[in-house]
Design a protein around this motif. Structure first.
Motif, PDB file in Angstrom:
ATOM      1  N   LYS A 174     -15.987 -14.179 -12.350  1.00  0.00           N
ATOM      2  CA  LYS A 174     -14.902 -13.427 -12.982  1.00  0.00           C
ATOM      3  C   LYS A 174     -13.592 -13.600 -12.226  1.00  0.00           C
ATOM      4  N   ASN A 175     -12.497 -13.378 -12.955  1.00  0.00           N
ATOM      5  CA  ASN A 175     -11.162 -13.337 -12.345  1.00  0.00           C
ATOM      6  C   ASN A 175     -10.935 -11.903 -11.859  1.00  0.00           C
ATOM      7  N   ILE A 176     -10.932 -11.729 -10.558  1.00  0.00           N
ATOM      8  CA  ILE A 176     -10.959 -10.394  -9.956  1.00  0.00           C
ATOM      9  C   ILE A 176      -9.664 -10.141  -9.192  1.00  0.00           C
ATOM     10  N   GLY A 177      -9.136  -8.945  -9.336  1.00  0.00           N
ATOM     11  CA  GLY A 177      -7.997  -8.499  -8.547  1.00  0.00           C
ATOM     12  C   GLY A 177      -8.430  -7.403  -7.598  1.00  0.00           C
ATOM     13  N   GLN A 193     -15.613 -12.423  -2.567  1.00  0.00           N
ATOM     14  CA  GLN A 193     -15.080 -13.786  -2.665  1.00  0.00           C
ATOM     15  C   GLN A 193     -16.112 -14.859  -3.056  1.00  0.00           C
ATOM     16  N   PRO A 194     -17.312 -14.876  -2.470  1.00  0.00           N
ATOM     17  CA  PRO A 194     -18.238 -15.966  -2.816  1.00  0.00           C
ATOM     18  C   PRO A 194     -18.664 -15.987  -4.282  1.00  0.00           C
ATOM     19  N   SER A 195     -18.718 -14.834  -4.943  1.00  0.00           N
ATOM     20  CA  SER A 195     -19.183 -14.796  -6.330  1.00  0.00           C
ATOM     21  C   SER A 195     -18.044 -14.831  -7.338  1.00  0.00           C
ATOM     22  N   ALA A 196     -16.813 -14.589  -6.901  1.00  0.00           N
ATOM     23  CA  ALA A 196     -15.683 -14.546  -7.832  1.00  0.00           C
ATOM     24  C   ALA A 196     -15.302 -15.939  -8.312  1.00  0.00           C
ATOM     25  N   GLY A 197     -14.855 -16.006  -9.569  1.00  0.00           N
ATOM     26  CA  GLY A 197     -14.242 -17.241 -10.041  1.00  0.00           C
ATOM     27  C   GLY A 197     -12.923 -17.433  -9.336  1.00  0.00           C
ATOM     28  N   THR A 198     -12.050 -16.424  -9.476  1.00  0.00           N
ATOM     29  CA  THR A 198     -10.815 -16.347  -8.688  1.00  0.00           C
ATOM     30  C   THR A 198     -10.687 -14.928  -8.169  1.00  0.00           C
ATOM     31  N   GLU A 303     -10.541 -14.894   7.340  1.00  0.00           N
ATOM     32  CA  GLU A 303     -10.995 -16.226   6.936  1.00  0.00           C
ATOM     33  C   GLU A 303     -11.055 -16.342   5.410  1.00  0.00           C
ATOM     34  N   SER A 304     -11.457 -15.263   4.745  1.00  0.00           N
ATOM     35  CA  SER A 304     -11.596 -15.298   3.283  1.00  0.00           C
ATOM     36  C   SER A 304     -10.263 -15.464   2.575  1.00  0.00           C
ATOM     37  N   LEU A 305      -9.183 -14.997   3.199  1.00  0.00           N
ATOM     38  CA  LEU A 305      -7.874 -15.106   2.563  1.00  0.00           C
ATOM     39  C   LEU A 305      -7.446 -16.557   2.360  1.00  0.00           C
ATOM     40  N   SER A 306      -8.051 -17.469   3.111  1.00  0.00           N
ATOM     41  CA  SER A 306      -7.681 -18.882   3.013  1.00  0.00           C
ATOM     42  C   SER A 306      -8.641 -19.690   2.146  1.00  0.00           C
ATOM     43  N   LYS A 307      -9.612 -19.029   1.514  1.00  0.00           N
ATOM     44  CA  LYS A 307     -10.552 -19.747   0.655  1.00  0.00           C
ATOM     45  C   LYS A 307      -9.847 -20.260  -0.596  1.00  0.00           C
ATOM     46  N   ASP A 308     -10.398 -21.320  -1.175  1.00  0.00           N
ATOM     47  CA  ASP A 308      -9.749 -21.975  -2.314  1.00  0.00           C
ATOM     48  C   ASP A 308      -9.612 -21.061  -3.536  1.00  0.00           C
ATOM     49  N   ASN A 309     -10.537 -20.141  -3.712  1.00  0.00           N
ATOM     50  CA  ASN A 309     -10.477 -19.290  -4.910  1.00  0.00           C
ATOM     51  C   ASN A 309      -9.750 -17.974  -4.672  1.00  0.00           C
ATOM     52  N   VAL A 310      -9.056 -17.848  -3.528  1.00  0.00           N
ATOM     53  CA  VAL A 310      -8.358 -16.605  -3.191  1.00  0.00           C
ATOM     54  C   VAL A 310      -6.847 -16.840  -3.182  1.00  0.00           C
ATOM     55  N   SER A 311      -6.120 -15.957  -3.864  1.00  0.00           N
ATOM     56  CA  SER A 311      -4.657 -15.959  -3.842  1.00  0.00           C
ATOM     57  C   SER A 311      -4.182 -14.629  -3.276  1.00  0.00           C
ATOM     58  N   VAL A 312      -3.148 -14.663  -2.482  1.00  0.00           N
ATOM     59  CA  VAL A 312      -2.600 -13.452  -1.887  1.00  0.00           C
ATOM     60  C   VAL A 312      -1.205 -13.213  -2.456  1.00  0.00           C
ATOM     61  N   LEU A 335      -6.519 -10.613 -15.323  1.00  0.00           N
ATOM     62  CA  LEU A 335      -7.726 -10.281 -14.572  1.00  0.00           C
ATOM     63  C   LEU A 335      -8.832  -9.785 -15.509  1.00  0.00           C
ATOM     64  N   ASP A 336     -10.067 -10.146 -15.174  1.00  0.00           N
ATOM     65  CA  ASP A 336     -11.227  -9.580 -15.869  1.00  0.00           C
ATOM     66  C   ASP A 336     -11.627  -8.240 -15.258  1.00  0.00           C
ATOM     67  N   ILE A 337     -11.475  -8.147 -13.946  1.00  0.00           N
ATOM     68  CA  ILE A 337     -11.882  -6.954 -13.202  1.00  0.00           C
ATOM     69  C   ILE A 337     -10.796  -6.631 -12.185  1.00  0.00           C
ATOM     70  N   LEU A 338     -10.440  -5.355 -12.074  1.00  0.00           N
ATOM     71  CA  LEU A 338      -9.488  -4.916 -11.062  1.00  0.00           C
ATOM     72  C   LEU A 338     -10.168  -3.888 -10.166  1.00  0.00           C
ATOM     73  N   ILE A 339     -10.247  -4.187  -8.872  1.00  0.00           N
ATOM     74  CA  ILE A 339     -10.847  -3.289  -7.891  1.00  0.00           C
ATOM     75  C   ILE A 339      -9.733  -2.574  -7.142  1.00  0.00           C
ATOM     76  N   CYS A 340      -9.791  -1.250  -7.124  1.00  0.00           N
ATOM     77  CA  CYS A 340      -8.790  -0.454  -6.419  1.00  0.00           C
ATOM     78  C   CYS A 340      -9.419   0.117  -5.146  1.00  0.00           C
ATOM     79  N   ALA A 341      -9.033  -0.418  -4.008  1.00  0.00           N
ATOM     80  CA  ALA A 341      -9.483   0.108  -2.720  1.00  0.00           C
ATOM     81  C   ALA A 341      -8.348   0.952  -2.165  1.00  0.00           C
ATOM     82  N   THR A 342      -8.080   2.056  -2.853  1.00  0.00           N
ATOM     83  CA  THR A 342      -6.851   2.813  -2.620  1.00  0.00           C
ATOM     84  C   THR A 342      -7.097   4.184  -2.012  1.00  0.00           C
ATOM     85  N   GLY A 343      -8.298   4.410  -1.515  1.00  0.00           N
ATOM     86  CA  GLY A 343      -8.513   5.547  -0.645  1.00  0.00           C
ATOM     87  C   GLY A 343      -8.663   6.897  -1.311  1.00  0.00           C
TER      88      GLY A 343
END
Length: 405
Positions: A174-177, A193-198, A303-312, A335-343
């Motif tokens: 999936k395209n995940i945010g 990151q390993p399972s996400a499309g982007t 390290e994950s921020l530099s993976k090919d399927n990750v955009s910052v 995005l297909d899925i939006l994850i909010c890690a907003t506390g």
């Protein structure tokens, strides 16, 4: 004292000298809705995604060690099991009513009692009960919150929150945010990151990412677990050594202290090594002192921020559209899925109205500044006590010792 009603706590029940009932709106068999339980990402690899940042052998009650922790830093599932086992060992379940939500409390002057409004979430029944002493043991982080972004619920994709995870959602391809780079966000990103499309990480501000304190995450060997089990002094020695390390970090929180400067230099060097590219380094390494925000151990995050399927994406998410996020760079990200890690809501205000002398509502009196006596009681609210109230010692190290004592 005749009766005590509390939001959720095991320690008072362990001191079994009064008649006590604990109401908990959690639906599972685990009796206490802790922050660590609330932050559950069971669809992910728990070892990497949701773990405590304090060594597991120190994330226990002082009087109840657990010699068989499987890893140096306990996972959410194992922490939950610890509390469940604690409740069973001391037969505390008889004091606890799950799926019962406290919706209000009022001090009745003429009776010198608290009147409690409760909802049975299974039947929908409204219950009114009373008690002589009211304990709010709901904790400091108990009300998760969505980000205040216009159009949040116009979004047609799947919306997830780190503290209210939906296990049925598949992330594969999936395209995940991901919004947020705090203590939850840095655990989620390397797990997703390993399972996400982007994977698009929306980051508003930098954050110090530190190495774990004392030792890296690893599994304990069978020999180590046996040693802790059959040689209690060895376990006590480890716990004391861990405490010494944690306590030695106290001056880290003093502005311009030598320790703060040394750790800032170490963290910056480590972050530069793991981040790929000048832009990531410039945007993610803070200029403010270490300790101004919660320190965030993040194995695998940088390290994950530099993976090919990750955009910052740096900056603000201005609004949510039906298809994704529109940011202050003028672009819309689909995005297909939006994850909010907003506390969580960290205001200390209770989740439900608490009316004391003269009908004063604690939600109002604590709206600007929460005032309490030693973090356990508040003026104008007689016979009411709390755990981890304002100014409690929760800034440095685990909270369980503060609760247990």
């Amino acid at each position: 004292m005749n009766d005590i009603y509390e939001s959720s706590a095991l320690v008072p029940a362990h001191q079994d000298s009064v008649l006590l009932t604990s109401f908990n709106d959690h639906s599972e068999t685990f009796p206490s809705r802790s922050t660590r339980r609330t932050r559950r990402f069971r669809g992910l690899d728990l070892l990497r995604s949701c773990a405590c940042d304090v060594p597991a052998h120190n994330y226990t009650y002082s009087f109840e060690p657990k010699p068989d922790w499987s890893t140096v830093y306990g996972s959410a599932s194992e922490i939950s099991q610890y509390f469940s086992d604690f409740a069973s060992k001391y037969t505390l379940e008889k004091y606890i009513k799950t799926l019962h939500q406290v919706n209000g409390a009022q001090w009745i002057e003429s009776e010198c009692k608290w009147s409690i409004k409760i909802k049975n979430l299974s039947s929908g029944e409204a219950i009114v009960d009373s008690c002589d002493v009211l304990i709010n043991a709901g904790g400091y982080l108990n009300e998760w919150r969505w980000p205040k972004i216009p159009g949040l619920h116009n979004y047609k994709g799947k919306l997830l929150h780190s503290a209210n995870w939906d296990d049925t959602v598949s992330l594969e391809g999936k395209n995940i945010g991901l919004i947020g780079n705090g203590s939850s966000g840095v655990q989620i990103l390397p797990a997703v990151q390993p399972s996400a499309g982007t994977l698009t990480a929306f980051i508003r501000s930098p954050n110090w990412i530190i190495s774990t304190v004392g030792t890296e995450q690893r599994a304990y060997t069978e020999t180590e677990i046996k040693n802790f089990t059959y040689k209690p002094k060895a376990l006590t020695a480890l716990r004391k050594a861990n405490e010494a390390v944690l306590n030695s970090y106290f001056t880290l929180y003093l502005q311009d202290s030598p320790l703060q400067a040394a750790i800032a230099a170490t963290c910056a060097t480590k972050m530069k090594q793991e981040l790929k590219g000048d832009i990531l380094t410039e945007k993610l390494i803070p200029t403010w002192g270490v300790g101004c925000r919660r320190l965030t151990p993040g194995p695998g995050y940088l390290e994950s921020l530099s993976k090919d399927n990750v955009s910052v994406i740096y900056g603000e998410v201005l609004e949510l559209t039906e298809q994704g996020c529109k940011c202050d760079d003028g672009k819309e990200y689909f995005l297909d899925i939006l994850i909010c890690a907003t506390g969580f809501d960290t205001s200390y205000k209770p989740r439900f109205p608490v009316l004391g002398h003269g009908g004063k509502n604690m939600q109002d009196t604590w709206a600007e500044e929460p005032k309490s006596y030693l973090g356990i009681a508040a003026p104008e609210f007689p016979n009411m006590f709390m755990f981890l109230g304002p100014n409690s010692p929760i800034g440095n190290g685990p909270v369980l010792p503060a609760i247990g004592k």
